[in-house]
Design an enzyme around this catalytic site. Structure first.
Site, PDB file in Angstrom:
ATOM      1  N   SER A 275       2.717   0.763  -8.008  1.00 23.53           N
ATOM      2  CA  SER A 275       3.389   0.362  -6.528  1.00 23.53           C
ATOM      3  C   SER A 275       2.775  -1.136  -6.343  1.00 23.53           C
ATOM      4  O   SER A 275       3.040  -1.736  -7.414  1.00 23.53           O
ATOM      5  CB  SER A 275       2.806   1.233  -5.445  1.00 23.53           C
ATOM      6  OG  SER A 275       3.940   1.130  -5.031  1.00 23.53           O
TER       7      SER A 275
ATOM      8  N   ASP B  25      11.891   7.547  -7.903  1.00 26.85           N
ATOM      9  CA  ASP B  25      11.635   6.778  -7.389  1.00 26.85           C
ATOM     10  C   ASP B  25      12.474   5.837  -6.946  1.00 26.85           C
ATOM     11  O   ASP B  25      13.443   5.324  -7.809  1.00 26.85           O
ATOM     12  CB  ASP B  25      10.656   5.837  -8.149  1.00 26.85           C
ATOM     13  CG  ASP B  25       9.278   5.112  -7.462  1.00 26.85           C
ATOM     14  OD1 ASP B  25       9.933   4.559  -6.209  1.00 26.85           O
ATOM     15  OD2 ASP B  25       9.086   4.766  -8.131  1.00 26.85           O
TER      16      ASP B  25
END
Length: 333
Positions: free
Chosen positions: A175, A272
């Site tokens: 991330s 996601d």
């Protein structure tokens, strides 16, 4: 105008369920996993870990947790180094949390690599580029161990001196940490001792921009979660959400052809919200003229950071272990 909680404590700004910043300077991060201590010999994996101070400079403290696999008396070969930058949107989580500690006990026991998991300063107390600066300083500190004669004042660590193979240096992150990896590869070179980065892992990278990509929504971008996070962590960013730090294809961004490693693994997850950005980045690197090898891995029916969250939450870990095995293979081959 600041809002208030039930006890009249004033909230300066917030992203509901993720972070609250109060007028007295305190910050609440309800999504943080608990901090856990290191251990010199984990009973399940044999992995040892310890916490070290990289910089004791009060305005800019940098630390890390180092992991070392079980080493037999007869083992003489040096270990690949994996310098890791944790995720959390630049505003929450820690290298010392249960989430990342659990992950590295598993990964290190499989890959037999030496891991340096970096604890960098978080926004909003320390807005970007603090996280980038700390991560780069930590990586330079690791590389400096390749020749301690040239860096006599270095706060050295014996595990790096005795066990690290500086011809096999990898960096990685999930991330926001994957975003840090990209920005190190295009903005920050060279390393001390002329150490080169061999490869990089970017898991579910946090990239964004003002123009939608793939299936991203075309309206409401200003209040999009990823946009709100960027405004929180880097309020002074030139260009806003199209700053090159968050949008690697923005006007004025460094060419992807100059990525400073020879191998990259990009990992995405079907559910996601950042999935399309990861694929977009992978395709852009392939078209850039970069001379390295890039691999894309996608897992179906999974969401952001599933490989970290599911094992820590005792959920179905089959897909998580598949990705961890792939990362281990990338680091040793």
């Amino acid at each position: 105008m600041a809002s208030t909680t039930n006890d009249a404590k004033q909230i300066l700004t917030e992203i509901p369920e993720w972070i609250r910043v109060f007028t007295d300077g305190t910050v609440e991060r309800p999504r943080d996993f608990p901090i856990v201590p290191p251990t010199l010999h984990d009973s399940n994996t044999g992995v040892s870990s310890k916490d070290i101070a990289i910089s004791n400079n009060p305005p800019k403290p940098i630390s890390a947790r180092i992991y070392l696999p079980h080493i037999t008396d007869s083992q003489t070969h040096k270990l690949s180094i994996y310098v890791y930058f944790h995720g959390g949107g630049f505003f929450f989580e820690s290298a010392f949390s249960k989430l990342f500690n659990h992950h590295f006990l598993n990964l290190v026991s499989q890959a037999k690599v030496l891991v340096v998991s970096v604890e960098y300063r978080l926004a909003p107390e320390h807005p970007l580029p603090a996280s980038y600066d700390d991560s780069w300083d930590a990586l330079k500190w690791v590389a400096s161990h390749s020749n301690t004669t040239n860096y006599p004042t270095l706060n050295t660590d014996p595990w790096l001196i005795h066990h690290a193979d500086f011809n096999r240096l990898f960096i990685g992150g999930d991330s926001a940490g994957a975003n840090i990896v990209h920005n190190i590869l295009v903005f920050r070179q060279p390393l001390p001792g002329d150490v080169k980065i061999l490869g990089a892992i970017m898991a579910h990278p946090y990239f964004y921009g003002s123009q939608p990509v793939g299936s991203e929504p075309v309206t409401g971008l200003d209040q999009n979660f990823y946009n709100l996070v960027w405004k929180l962590v880097y309020p002074s960013a030139p260009g806003g959400i199209d700053n090159p730090f968050i949008n690697p294809l923005a006007a004025g961004a460094p060419s992807l052809a100059q990525l400073a490693c020879s191998r990259i693994l990009v990992c995405v997850a079907e559910k996601d919200g950042l999935r399309d950005r990861g694929v977009w980045y992978y395709e852009a690197v392939k078209k850039s003229g970069w001379q390295g090898q890039i691999q894309l891995f996608e897992e179906k029916d999974e969401d952001h950071d599933y490989h970290l969250l599911k094992p820590s939450l005792n959920q179905d870990t089959r897909n998580a272990h598949k990705l961890i095995n792939l990362m281990a293979s990338f680091l040793v081959n």
